[in-house]
Design a protein around this motif. Structure first.
Motif, short mmCIF file in Angstrom:
data_model
loop_
_atom_site.label_atom_id
_atom_site.label_comp_id
_atom_site.label_asym_id
_atom_site.label_seq_id
_atom_site.Cartn_x
_atom_site.Cartn_y
_atom_site.Cartn_z
N LEU A 14 0.63 -1.52 0.04
CA LEU A 14 0.34 -0.29 0.11
C LEU A 14 0.50 1.59 0.04
N THR A 15 1.80 1.29 0.75
CA THR A 15 2.57 2.51 0.93
C THR A 15 3.94 2.70 -0.55
N CYS A 17 2.33 1.30 -3.43
CA CYS A 17 1.35 2.04 -4.67
C CYS A 17 1.09 4.00 -4.54
N GLY A 18 1.50 4.47 -3.20
CA GLY A 18 1.02 5.56 -2.51
C GLY A 18 1.69 6.43 -3.36
N TYR A 69 -4.73 4.99 -12.80
CA TYR A 69 -5.52 5.36 -11.79
C TYR A 69 -6.98 4.61 -12.13
N ASP A 72 -8.46 2.89 -9.22
CA ASP A 72 -7.46 2.90 -7.66
C ASP A 72 -7.95 4.35 -6.95
N GLU A 73 -9.17 4.19 -6.01
CA GLU A 73 -9.13 5.92 -5.55
C GLU A 73 -8.40 6.27 -4.65
N LYS A 74 -7.05 5.17 -3.81
CA LYS A 74 -6.51 5.69 -3.25
C LYS A 74 -4.85 6.44 -4.19
N GLY A 77 -5.87 9.52 -5.56
CA GLY A 77 -6.10 11.29 -4.41
C GLY A 77 -4.37 11.56 -3.81
N ALA A 78 -3.43 10.35 -3.93
CA ALA A 78 -2.37 10.40 -4.18
C ALA A 78 -1.73 11.13 -5.66
#
Length: 89
Positions: A14-15, A17-18, A69, A72-74, A77-78
Protein backbone atom coordinates in the motif's frame (compact mmCIF):
# COMPACT_ATOMS: atom_id res chain seq x y z
CA UNK A 1 2.67 -16.52 6.84
CA UNK A 2 2.15 -15.03 10.26
CA UNK A 3 -0.26 -12.20 10.90
CA UNK A 4 2.71 -9.84 11.33
CA UNK A 5 4.09 -10.96 7.98
CA UNK A 6 0.73 -10.27 6.35
CA UNK A 7 0.53 -6.79 7.88
CA UNK A 8 4.10 -6.02 6.81
CA UNK A 9 3.41 -7.20 3.27
CA UNK A 10 0.20 -5.17 3.05
CA UNK A 11 1.85 -2.02 4.39
CA UNK A 12 4.72 -2.29 1.91
CA UNK A 13 2.35 -2.81 -1.02
CA UNK A 14 0.00 0.00 0.00
CA UNK A 15 2.82 2.43 0.75
CA UNK A 16 4.56 1.74 -2.54
CA UNK A 17 1.32 2.29 -4.45
CA UNK A 18 0.83 5.70 -2.84
CA UNK A 19 4.40 6.76 -3.40
CA UNK A 20 4.22 5.64 -7.02
CA UNK A 21 1.10 7.75 -7.55
CA UNK A 22 2.80 10.69 -5.83
CA UNK A 23 5.83 10.27 -8.09
CA UNK A 24 3.53 10.16 -11.12
CA UNK A 25 1.85 13.37 -9.94
CA UNK A 26 5.23 15.02 -9.48
CA UNK A 27 6.22 13.96 -13.00
CA UNK A 28 2.98 15.42 -14.37
CA UNK A 29 3.73 18.62 -12.44
CA UNK A 30 7.18 18.81 -14.02
CA UNK A 31 5.69 18.42 -17.50
CA UNK A 32 3.06 21.08 -16.73
CA UNK A 33 5.72 23.52 -15.54
CA UNK A 34 7.90 22.88 -18.57
CA UNK A 35 4.93 23.61 -20.83
CA UNK A 36 4.15 26.80 -18.93
CA UNK A 37 7.73 28.00 -19.24
CA UNK A 38 7.69 27.11 -22.94
CA UNK A 39 5.07 29.82 -23.47
CA UNK A 40 7.84 32.39 -23.02
CA UNK A 41 10.24 30.79 -25.50
CA UNK A 42 11.14 32.51 -28.71
CA UNK A 43 9.16 31.05 -31.59
CA UNK A 44 11.88 29.32 -33.59
CA UNK A 45 11.58 26.10 -35.53
CA UNK A 46 13.72 24.27 -32.97
CA UNK A 47 11.64 25.54 -30.04
CA UNK A 48 8.38 24.68 -31.79
CA UNK A 49 9.65 21.11 -32.24
CA UNK A 50 10.65 20.92 -28.55
CA UNK A 51 7.29 22.27 -27.41
CA UNK A 52 5.37 19.96 -29.73
CA UNK A 53 7.29 16.94 -28.43
CA UNK A 54 6.78 18.03 -24.83
CA UNK A 55 3.06 18.55 -25.44
CA UNK A 56 2.68 15.15 -27.11
CA UNK A 57 4.66 13.43 -24.34
CA UNK A 58 2.53 15.19 -21.72
CA UNK A 59 -0.68 14.18 -23.45
CA UNK A 60 0.45 10.55 -23.68
CA UNK A 61 1.43 10.61 -20.00
CA UNK A 62 -1.96 12.08 -19.01
CA UNK A 63 -3.78 9.34 -20.93
CA UNK A 64 -1.56 6.71 -19.32
CA UNK A 65 -2.28 8.09 -15.83
CA UNK A 66 -6.02 8.23 -16.44
CA UNK A 67 -5.98 4.55 -17.38
CA UNK A 68 -3.54 3.56 -14.65
CA UNK A 69 -5.56 5.06 -11.79
CA UNK A 70 -9.12 4.65 -13.13
CA UNK A 71 -9.95 1.90 -10.60
CA UNK A 72 -7.60 3.01 -7.81
CA UNK A 73 -9.17 5.64 -5.56
CA UNK A 74 -6.18 5.80 -3.22
CA UNK A 75 -3.82 6.21 -6.18
CA UNK A 76 -6.05 8.90 -7.67
CA UNK A 77 -6.02 10.74 -4.36
CA UNK A 78 -2.23 10.63 -4.06
CA UNK A 79 -1.81 11.67 -7.70
CA UNK A 80 -4.29 14.54 -7.35
CA UNK A 81 -2.68 15.70 -4.10
CA UNK A 82 0.71 15.85 -5.81
CA UNK A 83 -0.79 17.84 -8.66
CA UNK A 84 -2.57 20.20 -6.22
CA UNK A 85 0.77 20.85 -4.53
CA UNK A 86 2.38 21.59 -7.89
CA UNK A 87 4.17 24.94 -7.91
CA UNK A 88 5.86 26.17 -11.04
CA UNK A 89 8.66 28.66 -10.41
Amino acid sequence: MTIFGAFFFASVVLTSCGSEATADGEKACKIKCELESAENMEETEENVKKITKLFNDGLAFAIEMKEKYKDDEKGQGAYNAAMAACKCD
